[in-house]
Design a protein around this motif. Structure first.
Motif, PDB file in Angstrom:
ATOM      1  N   ASP A 148       0.814  -1.217   0.000  1.00  0.00           N
ATOM      2  CA  ASP A 148       0.000   0.000   0.000  1.00  0.00           C
ATOM      3  C   ASP A 148       0.847   1.266   0.000  1.00  0.00           C
ATOM      4  OD1 ASP A 148      -2.455  -1.242  -0.084  1.00  0.00           O
ATOM      5  OD2 ASP A 148      -2.631  -1.408   2.086  1.00  0.00           O
ATOM      6  N   PHE A 149       2.166   1.126   0.078  1.00  0.00           N
ATOM      7  CA  PHE A 149       3.049   2.286  -0.028  1.00  0.00           C
ATOM      8  C   PHE A 149       3.232   2.710  -1.494  1.00  0.00           C
ATOM      9  CE2 PHE A 149       5.639   2.561   4.146  1.00  0.00           C
ATOM     10  CZ  PHE A 149       4.504   2.301   4.893  1.00  0.00           C
ATOM     11  N   PHE A 150       2.761   1.863  -2.433  1.00  0.00           N
ATOM     12  CA  PHE A 150       2.903   2.133  -3.878  1.00  0.00           C
ATOM     13  C   PHE A 150       1.537   2.396  -4.505  1.00  0.00           C
ATOM     14  CE2 PHE A 150       6.631  -0.377  -2.855  1.00  0.00           C
ATOM     15  CZ  PHE A 150       7.644   0.174  -3.636  1.00  0.00           C
ATOM     16  N   ILE A 151       1.496   3.375  -5.430  1.00  0.00           N
ATOM     17  CA  ILE A 151       0.278   3.521  -6.240  1.00  0.00           C
ATOM     18  C   ILE A 151       0.442   2.815  -7.581  1.00  0.00           C
ATOM     19  CG2 ILE A 151      -0.322   5.727  -5.166  1.00  0.00           C
ATOM     20  CD1 ILE A 151       0.487   7.069  -7.854  1.00  0.00           C
ATOM     21  N   ASP A 152       1.696   2.575  -7.996  1.00  0.00           N
ATOM     22  CA  ASP A 152       2.018   1.891  -9.244  1.00  0.00           C
ATOM     23  C   ASP A 152       3.466   1.406  -9.124  1.00  0.00           C
ATOM     24  OD1 ASP A 152       3.687   4.053  -9.828  1.00  0.00           O
ATOM     25  OD2 ASP A 152       2.381   4.918 -11.347  1.00  0.00           O
ATOM     26  N   PRO A 153       4.112   0.952 -10.184  1.00  0.00           N
ATOM     27  CA  PRO A 153       5.456   0.368 -10.020  1.00  0.00           C
ATOM     28  C   PRO A 153       6.492   1.255  -9.344  1.00  0.00           C
ATOM     29  CG  PRO A 153       4.582  -0.226 -12.156  1.00  0.00           C
ATOM     30  CD  PRO A 153       3.602   0.732 -11.559  1.00  0.00           C
ATOM     31  N   VAL A 154       6.438   2.567  -9.541  1.00  0.00           N
ATOM     32  CA  VAL A 154       7.496   3.428  -8.998  1.00  0.00           C
ATOM     33  C   VAL A 154       6.996   4.587  -8.149  1.00  0.00           C
ATOM     34  CG1 VAL A 154       9.196   2.909 -10.786  1.00  0.00           C
ATOM     35  CG2 VAL A 154       7.555   4.756 -11.164  1.00  0.00           C
ATOM     36  N   HIS A 155       5.729   4.939  -8.250  1.00  0.00           N
ATOM     37  CA  HIS A 155       5.214   6.087  -7.502  1.00  0.00           C
ATOM     38  C   HIS A 155       4.596   5.637  -6.184  1.00  0.00           C
ATOM     39  CE1 HIS A 155       4.989   7.484 -11.830  1.00  0.00           C
ATOM     40  NE2 HIS A 155       5.951   8.192 -11.282  1.00  0.00           N
ATOM     41  N   LEU A 156       4.583   6.532  -5.227  1.00  0.00           N
ATOM     42  CA  LEU A 156       4.232   6.161  -3.860  1.00  0.00           C
ATOM     43  C   LEU A 156       2.934   6.825  -3.400  1.00  0.00           C
ATOM     44  CD1 LEU A 156       7.814   6.591  -2.342  1.00  0.00           C
ATOM     45  CD2 LEU A 156       6.809   4.517  -3.329  1.00  0.00           C
ATOM     46  N   THR A 157       2.333   6.222  -2.394  1.00  0.00           N
ATOM     47  CA  THR A 157       1.221   6.864  -1.701  1.00  0.00           C
ATOM     48  C   THR A 157       1.802   7.811  -0.656  1.00  0.00           C
ATOM     49  OG1 THR A 157       1.142   5.145  -0.001  1.00  0.00           O
ATOM     50  CG2 THR A 157      -0.217   4.789  -1.961  1.00  0.00           C
ATOM     51  N   GLU A 158       0.932   8.488   0.064  1.00  0.00           N
ATOM     52  CA  GLU A 158       1.391   9.398   1.122  1.00  0.00           C
ATOM     53  C   GLU A 158       2.208   8.642   2.171  1.00  0.00           C
ATOM     54  OE1 GLU A 158      -0.903  12.421   4.037  1.00  0.00           O
ATOM     55  OE2 GLU A 158      -1.360  12.614   1.905  1.00  0.00           O
ATOM     56  N   LEU A 159       1.837   7.391   2.431  1.00  0.00           N
ATOM     57  CA  LEU A 159       2.599   6.561   3.389  1.00  0.00           C
ATOM     58  C   LEU A 159       4.013   6.316   2.867  1.00  0.00           C
ATOM     59  CD1 LEU A 159      -0.141   3.914   4.277  1.00  0.00           C
ATOM     60  CD2 LEU A 159       0.769   5.662   5.817  1.00  0.00           C
ATOM     61  N   GLY A 160       4.118   6.011   1.580  1.00  0.00           N
ATOM     62  CA  GLY A 160       5.431   5.787   0.980  1.00  0.00           C
ATOM     63  C   GLY A 160       6.277   7.043   0.990  1.00  0.00           C
ATOM     64  N   TYR A 161       5.638   8.180   0.687  1.00  0.00           N
ATOM     65  CA  TYR A 161       6.374   9.450   0.674  1.00  0.00           C
ATOM     66  C   TYR A 161       6.753   9.905   2.079  1.00  0.00           C
ATOM     67  CZ  TYR A 161       5.827  10.174  -4.313  1.00  0.00           C
ATOM     68  OH  TYR A 161       5.923  10.045  -5.685  1.00  0.00           O
ATOM     69  N   ASP A 162       6.125   9.350   3.087  1.00  0.00           N
ATOM     70  CA  ASP A 162       6.547   9.635   4.462  1.00  0.00           C
ATOM     71  C   ASP A 162       7.729   8.750   4.854  1.00  0.00           C
ATOM     72  OD1 ASP A 162       5.911  11.091   7.032  1.00  0.00           O
ATOM     73  OD2 ASP A 162       5.790   9.030   7.738  1.00  0.00           O
ATOM     74  N   ALA A 163       7.756   7.523   4.315  1.00  0.00           N
ATOM     75  CA  ALA A 163       8.821   6.573   4.673  1.00  0.00           C
ATOM     76  C   ALA A 163      10.137   6.876   3.967  1.00  0.00           C
ATOM     77  CB  ALA A 163       8.371   5.150   4.344  1.00  0.00           C
ATOM     78  N   LEU A 164      10.084   7.257   2.680  1.00  0.00           N
ATOM     79  CA  LEU A 164      11.317   7.469   1.913  1.00  0.00           C
ATOM     80  C   LEU A 164      12.188   8.601   2.478  1.00  0.00           C
ATOM     81  CD1 LEU A 164      13.078   6.603  -0.434  1.00  0.00           C
ATOM     82  CD2 LEU A 164      11.637   7.964  -1.969  1.00  0.00           C
ATOM     83  N   PRO A 165      11.624   9.750   2.867  1.00  0.00           N
ATOM     84  CA  PRO A 165      12.473  10.789   3.471  1.00  0.00           C
ATOM     85  C   PRO A 165      13.144  10.334   4.765  1.00  0.00           C
ATOM     86  CG  PRO A 165      10.385  11.717   2.760  1.00  0.00           C
ATOM     87  CD  PRO A 165      10.271  10.237   2.624  1.00  0.00           C
TER      88      PRO A 165
END
Length: 362
Positions: A338-355
């Motif tokens: 659920d951290f991904f919206i597609d192969p390379v782009h992220l959801t808000e959760l993913g964009y919180d984890a990557l930084p």
């Protein structure tokens, strides 16, 4: 005669329904897509205006399966941040830009600023590969005068080397050929309309008229499913035969440009951080995707090569002195899908984890 009249009535009725379909879907077709500002050497930036991304759960793995919309105010220079002195500079493509984020405050640089109080500006542009990133750095490094440069990338360079993308659409066999200016321009922006020949415009007129119509959707479902299967089979055969060689070629090209930016940074005493972005299939069993129909992008030979490519890219980057490396694709393999919206782009959760992975290196 009566039979002929019936055929005429049926034809008129079908024509009326088609024109009605075209008319009702006109607004969808006329939604403005980004018209990138191009210059020489494949260089392009965002359009200088308010840029809105609308994502539908029909095409993306979105939280709660609800549409996501995000608006960025683009500066006159073509970026989401003004070009000004700053301690940290982030450059990359659409993931670094924030495709999938719900606002500029929830993309990578937004979280680094707001959550971790890190001074950073974002000069990323969707569609960039390392060539455009290096040109951007060269052009603006003296004005920004950063202490650190952060590159968030990987997927675009690897995928440009392969002959088919996620949807089995044919692209160039040779990754280096993608650096020919007009080819790359067309690849990045299918709607570029400056000085196009009339033959091209006429050829694409039916596509422009019929895009988004229910008529085309039904025709695809009834008649074109076999064509998609044939394209898939052709894609699989090509990737299995030549894919590994093409990935190696892409990595060589990436390393060539990475060494250029490394030398630029070293000469100025600037630290360089390379973040190899998350990729959705890396380190995950394919069974996870069988349980999740919202992901329509699975192309197993392509994804297998991308997974291998990220590992090989990491190995090559580790051989280069003068930079630090964050292989973000590895820790993201243990994070929820659920951290991904597609192969390379992220959801808000993913964009919180990557930084969180990046800030430890800044």
């Amino acid at each position: 005669m009566e039979y002929l009249i019936k055929i005429i009535y049926i034809g008129l009725g079908a024509s009326f329904l088609l024109f009605l379909d075209i008319a009702l879907t006109r607004r969808k077709r006329n939604k403005k897509k980004p018209i990138y500002q191009y210059s020489r050497y494949n260089m392009f930036v965002n359009p200088s205006r308010r840029l809105t991304y609308n994502m539908s759960p029909a095409h993306y793995n979105l939280p709660l399966q609800k549409p996501v919309s995000c608006t960025f105010d683009i500066t006159a220079e073509g970026f989401q941040d003004k070009i000004m002195p700053c301690e940290n500079l982030l450059v990359g493509a659409s993931t670094a830009f924030g495709t999938g984020a719900t606002s500029p405050q929830t993309n990578i640089t937004g979280v680094l600023r707001n959550k971790y109080e890190i001074d950073i500006i974002n000069l990323s542009v969707p569609g960039f590969n390392i060539e455009q990133e290096v040109i951007t750095i060269i052009k603006h490094i003296d004005t920004i005068s950063p202490k650190q440069i952060v590159l968030v990338n990987g997927a675009n360079n690897l995928s440009l080397g392969l002959p088919f993308n996620y949807h089995y659409v044919e692209i160039k066999d040779d990754p280096i050929a993608m650096y020919d200016e007009m080819d790359y321009e067309t690849f990045v922006n299918q709607r570029y309309r400056n000085f196009l020949p009339i033959k091209f415009l006429l050829k694409n007129l039916p596509k422009e008229l019929l895009t988004q119509t229910k008529t085309v959707y039904l025709l695809k479902k009834i008649f074109f499913s076999k064509l998609t299967q044939n394209a898939k089979a052709q894609s699989d055969a090509t990737l299995q035969k030549r894919g590994q060689k093409l990935i190696v070629s892409s990595i060589k090209n990436y390393v060539h440009w990475l060494k250029i930016v490394r030398d630029i940074a070293t000469a100025r005493g600037i630290k360089l951080l390379v973040v190899l972005q998350p990729y959705f299939t890396y380190g995950r069993p394919r069974s996870q995707f069988n349980e999740r129909p919202p992901f329509p992008y699975i192309n197993e030979p392509f994804d297998d090569l991308m997974d291998q490519g990220f590992k090989q890219l990491e190995a090559e980057c580790l051989k280069i002195d003068g930079l630090r490396l964050v292989p973000a694709f590895k820790p993201f393999a243990k994070m929820p899908l659920d951290f991904f919206i597609d192969p390379v782009h992220l959801t808000e959760l993913g964009y919180d984890a990557l930084p969180g992975l990046i800030k430890d290196e800044l």
